[in-house]
Design a protein around this motif. Structure first.
Motif: not given
Length: 136
Positions: A55-60
């Motif tokens: 999903e990428g939201w955590l890392l971003r």
């Protein structure tokens, strides 16, 4: 043994400049820590948490938070260094004389330029989080 007056003066000047030496090293140190945190977080999230990495939201969010903190710290260092450089008052950017004022302003000038470089470095470390989605 009693210290000589010249030795006391040198010790006093050196103790005043210790904070300047600390500021010179602090900007690049924040940049290096930000680099380590961003790349370590990316490695851990992509290797151990592939579901969240997709999903990428955590890392971003993690990289965005670390970047905000790092940029705020570097901006504070740049502001203090700018004040120490005292460029706006005398317009003097040449510090070639071996006197206390020139040494003090030179350290402020050097730490201000290193803070600017560190600011740009932190932005470049964070750019992949903006343009790359997920783990590649």
């Amino acid at each position: 043994m009693a210290r000589q007056p010249e030795e006391k003066t040198e010790l006093k000047i050196f103790s005043e400049e210790q904070s300047s030496l600390f500021l010179i090293a602090l900007g690049p140190t924040i940049w290096a820590l930000h680099f380590i945190v961003c790349y370590a977080a990316t490695a851990v999230v992509c290797a151990k948490l592939p579901d969240l990495a997709g999903e990428g939201w955590l890392l971003r969010a993690l990289i965005g938070g670390a970047t905000t903190v790092a940029l705020a710290g570097i901006a504070w260092i740049a502001w203090r260094s700018w004040r120490q450089w005292d460029f706006m008052d005398d317009g003097d950017y040449v510090h070639h004389r071996p006197v206390t004022e020139h040494r003090h302003e030179f350290l402020g000038h050097a730490s201000f330029l290193l803070a600017c470089l560190s600011f740009v470095g932190v932005l470049y470390v964070a750019l992949p989080a903006v343009f790359v989605e997920g783990c590649v």
